[in-house]
Design a protein around this motif. Structure first.
Motif, PDB file in Angstrom:
ATOM      1  N   GLU A  47      27.943  47.837  37.709  1.00 49.70           N
ATOM      2  CA  GLU A  47      28.519  48.380  38.944  1.00 49.70           C
ATOM      3  C   GLU A  47      27.601  49.442  39.538  1.00 49.70           C
ATOM      4  OE1 GLU A  47      32.259  51.145  40.167  1.00 49.70           O
ATOM      5  OE2 GLU A  47      32.719  49.396  38.934  1.00 49.70           O
ATOM      6  N   ASP A 103      24.343  49.718  39.103  1.00 48.93           N
ATOM      7  CA  ASP A 103      23.169  49.025  39.633  1.00 48.93           C
ATOM      8  C   ASP A 103      23.475  48.358  40.965  1.00 48.93           C
ATOM      9  OD1 ASP A 103      21.705  49.840  37.457  1.00 48.93           O
ATOM     10  OD2 ASP A 103      21.867  47.928  36.394  1.00 48.93           O
ATOM     11  N   SER A 104      24.672  47.827  41.105  1.00 42.47           N
ATOM     12  CA  SER A 104      25.083  47.201  42.358  1.00 42.47           C
ATOM     13  C   SER A 104      25.123  48.234  43.483  1.00 42.47           C
ATOM     14  CB  SER A 104      26.455  46.546  42.180  1.00 42.47           C
ATOM     15  OG  SER A 104      26.973  46.135  43.424  1.00 42.47           O
ATOM     16  N   HIS A 105      25.626  49.420  43.183  1.00 41.63           N
ATOM     17  CA  HIS A 105      25.670  50.486  44.196  1.00 41.63           C
ATOM     18  C   HIS A 105      24.267  50.935  44.579  1.00 41.63           C
ATOM     19  CE1 HIS A 105      30.084  51.762  43.205  1.00 41.63           C
ATOM     20  NE2 HIS A 105      29.985  50.552  43.753  1.00 41.63           N
ATOM     21  N   THR A 161      21.574  49.101  44.540  1.00 37.88           N
ATOM     22  CA  THR A 161      21.030  48.025  45.376  1.00 37.88           C
ATOM     23  C   THR A 161      21.586  48.111  46.791  1.00 37.88           C
ATOM     24  OG1 THR A 161      20.763  46.594  43.461  1.00 37.88           O
ATOM     25  CG2 THR A 161      20.830  45.513  45.619  1.00 37.88           C
ATOM     26  N   GLU A 162      22.885  48.349  46.908  1.00 39.47           N
ATOM     27  CA  GLU A 162      23.514  48.465  48.222  1.00 39.47           C
ATOM     28  C   GLU A 162      22.957  49.663  48.992  1.00 39.47           C
ATOM     29  OE1 GLU A 162      27.998  48.687  50.157  1.00 39.47           O
ATOM     30  OE2 GLU A 162      27.776  48.211  48.032  1.00 39.47           O
TER      31      GLU A 162
END
Length: 103
Positions: free
Chosen positions: A5, A7-9, A11-12
């Motif tokens: 999660e 890492d996803s943030h 990236t975003e």
């Protein structure tokens, strides 16, 4: 601790900074900070074509940087929320600060 999660943030956030890294797009967002403004007014203020401004606004809306509000046949755009306007305001203040020679 890195989580999927987190890492996803990251990236975003990187995608958002890439989106704002385009000079014309950033100028469009800055034009929306003062309050609701129509596409034609943004285009005239920035010396850009209305179609280019509309293209940038579509991308910025998808990224939740600006939001649209329709009044009759016209659509007005404004910064999506306080986070966007605060971040850009803070960054503008940062770059306006004097640059010490030997830092």
């Amino acid at each position: 601790m890195h989580t999927p999660e987190h890492d996803s943030h990251i990236t975003e956030l990187a995608d958002l900074f890439r989106l704002l890294g385009d000079t014309s797009r950033l100028r469009v967002v800055l034009a929306c900070l003062a309050g609701p403004i129509a596409v034609g007014d943004i285009a005239q203020r920035l010396g850009l074509s209305p179609s280019l401004v509309s293209h940038h606004l579509r991308l910025l809306r998808a990224a939740r940087v600006v939001k649209a509000d329709r009044h009759g046949k016209q659509v007005f755009y404004v910064a999506a929320d306080r986070h966007i306007s605060d971040m850009l305001g803070d960054m503008l203040e940062h770059i306006a600060e004097p640059h010490p020679e030997n830092d």
